[in-house]
Design a protein around this motif. Structure first.
Motif, PDB file in Angstrom:
ATOM      1  N   ASP A 202      16.223  16.896 -17.727  1.00 58.23           N
ATOM      2  CA  ASP A 202      16.615  15.804 -18.623  1.00 58.23           C
ATOM      3  C   ASP A 202      16.787  14.499 -17.858  1.00 58.23           C
ATOM      4  N   SER A 203      17.416  14.595 -16.680  1.00 58.33           N
ATOM      5  CA  SER A 203      17.648  13.366 -15.918  1.00 58.33           C
ATOM      6  C   SER A 203      16.347  12.856 -15.301  1.00 58.33           C
ATOM      7  N   ALA A 204      15.433  13.765 -14.931  1.00 59.08           N
ATOM      8  CA  ALA A 204      14.132  13.318 -14.398  1.00 59.08           C
ATOM      9  C   ALA A 204      13.351  12.572 -15.472  1.00 59.08           C
ATOM     10  N   LEU A 205      13.386  13.095 -16.699  1.00 60.32           N
ATOM     11  CA  LEU A 205      12.696  12.418 -17.800  1.00 60.32           C
ATOM     12  C   LEU A 205      13.352  11.062 -18.085  1.00 60.32           C
ATOM     13  N   THR A 206      14.680  11.038 -18.006  1.00 61.40           N
ATOM     14  CA  THR A 206      15.412   9.787 -18.207  1.00 61.40           C
ATOM     15  C   THR A 206      14.974   8.747 -17.175  1.00 61.40           C
ATOM     16  N   ALA A 207      14.784   9.193 -15.936  1.00 65.27           N
ATOM     17  CA  ALA A 207      14.294   8.290 -14.891  1.00 65.27           C
ATOM     18  C   ALA A 207      12.888   7.790 -15.232  1.00 65.27           C
ATOM     19  N   ALA A 208      12.072   8.681 -15.786  1.00 61.66           N
ATOM     20  CA  ALA A 208      10.708   8.289 -16.165  1.00 61.66           C
ATOM     21  C   ALA A 208      10.730   7.204 -17.250  1.00 61.66           C
TER      22      ALA A 208
ATOM     23  N   HIS B 247      16.837  14.189  -4.241  1.00 63.66           N
ATOM     24  CA  HIS B 247      16.064  13.451  -3.240  1.00 63.66           C
ATOM     25  C   HIS B 247      14.562  13.533  -3.520  1.00 63.66           C
ATOM     26  N   ASP B 248      14.120  14.706  -3.962  1.00 67.67           N
ATOM     27  CA  ASP B 248      12.698  14.875  -4.285  1.00 67.67           C
ATOM     28  C   ASP B 248      12.279  13.956  -5.435  1.00 67.67           C
ATOM     29  N   ILE B 249      13.141  13.868  -6.442  1.00 70.60           N
ATOM     30  CA  ILE B 249      12.822  13.029  -7.610  1.00 70.60           C
ATOM     31  C   ILE B 249      12.846  11.543  -7.221  1.00 70.60           C
ATOM     32  N   ALA B 250      13.814  11.175  -6.370  1.00 72.91           N
ATOM     33  CA  ALA B 250      13.893   9.788  -5.895  1.00 72.91           C
ATOM     34  C   ALA B 250      12.609   9.416  -5.146  1.00 72.91           C
ATOM     35  N   LYS B 251      12.144  10.325  -4.311  1.00 67.94           N
ATOM     36  CA  LYS B 251      10.916  10.083  -3.543  1.00 67.94           C
ATOM     37  C   LYS B 251       9.722   9.913  -4.481  1.00 67.94           C
ATOM     38  N   TYR B 252       9.671  10.756  -5.466  1.00 70.24           N
ATOM     39  CA  TYR B 252       8.578  10.715  -6.456  1.00 70.24           C
ATOM     40  C   TYR B 252       8.493   9.342  -7.134  1.00 70.24           C
ATOM     41  N   PHE B 253       9.667   8.778  -7.476  1.00 66.18           N
ATOM     42  CA  PHE B 253       9.684   7.480  -8.159  1.00 66.18           C
ATOM     43  C   PHE B 253       9.770   6.307  -7.171  1.00 66.18           C
ATOM     44  N   GLY B 254       9.793   6.596  -5.886  1.00 65.25           N
ATOM     45  CA  GLY B 254       9.879   5.531  -4.881  1.00 65.25           C
ATOM     46  C   GLY B 254      11.213   4.810  -4.866  1.00 65.25           C
ATOM     47  N   VAL B 255      12.282   5.518  -5.207  1.00 69.97           N
ATOM     48  CA  VAL B 255      13.605   4.880  -5.277  1.00 69.97           C
ATOM     49  C   VAL B 255      14.312   4.996  -3.925  1.00 69.97           C
ATOM     50  N   LYS B 256      14.673   3.843  -3.365  1.00 67.37           N
ATOM     51  CA  LYS B 256      15.327   3.826  -2.054  1.00 67.37           C
ATOM     52  C   LYS B 256      16.840   3.643  -2.167  1.00 67.37           C
ATOM     53  N   LYS B 257      17.283   3.001  -3.247  1.00 68.11           N
ATOM     54  CA  LYS B 257      18.710   2.737  -3.417  1.00 68.11           C
ATOM     55  C   LYS B 257      19.369   3.968  -4.028  1.00 68.11           C
ATOM     56  N   LYS B 258      20.063   4.724  -3.176  1.00 68.27           N
ATOM     57  CA  LYS B 258      20.649   5.989  -3.630  1.00 68.27           C
ATOM     58  C   LYS B 258      22.131   6.032  -3.277  1.00 68.27           C
ATOM     59  N   LEU B 259      22.919   6.582  -4.170  1.00 67.05           N
ATOM     60  CA  LEU B 259      24.339   6.791  -3.885  1.00 67.05           C
ATOM     61  C   LEU B 259      24.698   8.217  -4.259  1.00 67.05           C
ATOM     62  N   ILE B 260      25.277   8.918  -3.282  1.00 63.32           N
ATOM     63  CA  ILE B 260      25.713  10.290  -3.536  1.00 63.32           C
ATOM     64  C   ILE B 260      27.231  10.314  -3.416  1.00 63.32           C
ATOM     65  N   VAL B 261      27.856  10.781  -4.455  1.00 61.55           N
ATOM     66  CA  VAL B 261      29.310  10.714  -4.520  1.00 61.55           C
ATOM     67  C   VAL B 261      29.875  12.125  -4.665  1.00 61.55           C
TER      68      VAL B 261
ATOM     69  N   GLU C 191       4.075  14.047 -20.996  1.00 57.10           N
ATOM     70  CA  GLU C 191       3.475  12.786 -21.450  1.00 57.10           C
ATOM     71  C   GLU C 191       3.768  11.639 -20.477  1.00 57.10           C
ATOM     72  N   LEU C 192       5.002  11.579 -19.973  1.00 57.32           N
ATOM     73  CA  LEU C 192       5.391  10.475 -19.085  1.00 57.32           C
ATOM     74  C   LEU C 192       5.249  10.827 -17.602  1.00 57.32           C
ATOM     75  N   ASN C 193       4.618  11.943 -17.316  1.00 54.52           N
ATOM     76  CA  ASN C 193       4.453  12.384 -15.923  1.00 54.52           C
ATOM     77  C   ASN C 193       5.769  12.510 -15.166  1.00 54.52           C
ATOM     78  N   SER C 194       6.750  13.023 -15.843  1.00 51.18           N
ATOM     79  CA  SER C 194       8.024  13.285 -15.173  1.00 51.18           C
ATOM     80  C   SER C 194       7.821  14.471 -14.216  1.00 51.18           C
ATOM     81  N   PRO C 195       8.438  14.425 -13.027  1.00 50.20           N
ATOM     82  CA  PRO C 195       8.181  15.470 -12.025  1.00 50.20           C
ATOM     83  C   PRO C 195       8.945  16.768 -12.307  1.00 50.20           C
ATOM     84  N   VAL C 196       8.565  17.428 -13.377  1.00 50.64           N
ATOM     85  CA  VAL C 196       9.218  18.674 -13.801  1.00 50.64           C
ATOM     86  C   VAL C 196       9.265  19.702 -12.666  1.00 50.64           C
ATOM     87  N   HIS C 197       8.193  19.728 -11.883  1.00 47.16           N
ATOM     88  CA  HIS C 197       8.090  20.713 -10.796  1.00 47.16           C
ATOM     89  C   HIS C 197       9.153  20.504  -9.716  1.00 47.16           C
TER      90      HIS C 197
END
Lengths: 230, 230
Positions: B17-23, B51-65, B180-186
């Motif tokens: 769900d969150s990967a699709l939300t990112a898409a 981290h895998d999903i962030a890499k897929y979308f090219g997101v560098k700004k990450k915060l882990i709490v 449809e949106l090429n979300s990285p389900v895998h």
């Protein structure tokens, strides 16, 4: 001995406002105290005050939560070493550098989670609208809105409500009421800067000292510097 | 290269769900990803997915709490070792044992603090009202109420809004939209129980598998057991 009192959580930072808030709650409820470390510079001293105040009220149910992420997120003089604690400008209407973004909302979310588990019906917080000039999450209408959100975000049988008994007080009234309700003012800690003797010049010290001066009372806590704020 | 896109935070648990939300958010915004460890049993595996999903979308700004306090407060099967992860009963209307009291309110408070600091205008969360049967803090009206509270609790110039693009979807629609949106389900992880191969029988696996089965698609993730949930 049967204890038929209902349960309430009090957010106890260790300052004068939260101690007075506990004094208000003490009359009616079986208390549980919550303290939050958020990486503030005076963390240890505040925690000591928290334990002292809990002992004073005979509170055994205590939860101490570390939310260091607020430090990571940064941008407040209370948590960011790069930002100096500004000297008091208590007449300014601007949001002070000590503002931690959305801090109360974070703390109240924790309190609500705990309240749901221990079945507490009230969450007491010592927010003060007037003296906290410019902190948006200290205003009465913020807490009203938060209560609506709690109502929708918790289980149907939970009846959790935030209570703000000192919200309308100014520091003079806080001081007077503290003496009236025998709040343990001598055990509290307000200074944003020091861990041993209160600095007397940060926003928090200045507001506290002015409150005592307006109330015509002597602050039992020691200060490095005591200016006249009247 | 000038980047004129506005900034948005996406809460990325590591699930579908969150990967699709990112898409959804990816099209319009410059993204920052927030991940929260709350002491859940599958913490490490979810973080890897993050981290895998962030890499897929090219997101560098990450915060882990880390909000281990939710574990301390306890009472959820996701965080309390004494409570067993129950086998799926996806037709039940009761609040499942996996419910962490007021979890979303805690996570959104962190996101809002961060949004205020990095000046993000939107906070995307992949909450799903239907499939999250019985989680009070997954409902549309909860998020609407939260937005009002944010508005009152942040600085006047902050315009932060929670966005829930998949709130009305069922899992079948999540699956179809993900393709449809090429979300990285895998790259996603949904199992509440295991860190290596998904169990296939916890609430989360069961809902996911049923979604794929209803959509007539094959789940790229491996399972120990695959039942027919149609």
């Amino acid at each position: 001995m049967l204890n038929k009192k209902k349960s309430a959580i009090v957010l106890v930072s260790g300052g004068m406002d939260s101690a007075l808030t506990a004094a208000f709650a003490f009359k009616k409820y079986d208390l549980a105290f919550l303290h939050v470390n958020y990486g503030q510079k005076t963390e240890k001293r505040e925690l000591q005050a928290f334990h002292d105040i809990a002992k004073y009220f005979g509170v055994k149910k205590k939860l101490i939560v570390d939310i260091g992420y607020l430090k990571k997120i940064g941008r407040s003089s209370l948590t960011d070493k790069k930002i100096k604690i500004s000297k008091a400008d208590i007449k300014s209407k601007k949001i002070p550098t000590s503002y931690v973004p959305f801090r109360n909302a974070n703390i109240l979310a924790i309190a609500t989670s705990w309240a749901e588990v221990i079945k507490a019906e009230k969450i007491f917080i010592g927010a003060v609208e007037e003296d906290s000039s410019g902190y948006p999450d200290c205003r009465k209408k913020f807490f009203e809105s938060y209560n609506k959100m709690i109502n929708l975000g918790t289980k149907p049988d939970s009846k959790i409500e935030i209570v703000t008994p000192v919200i309308g007080f100014n520091k003079k009234e806080i001081v007077l009421k503290s003496f009236e309700l025998n709040s343990p003012v001598h055990l509290t800690w307000s200074c944003y800067k020091n861990n041993d003797i209160a600095c007397g010049v940060c926003d928090s010290c200045a507001l506290r000292l002015r409150g005592f001066q307006q109330a015509g009372k002597k602050d039992p806590v020691s200060y490095k510097v005591i200016k006249n704020y009247l």
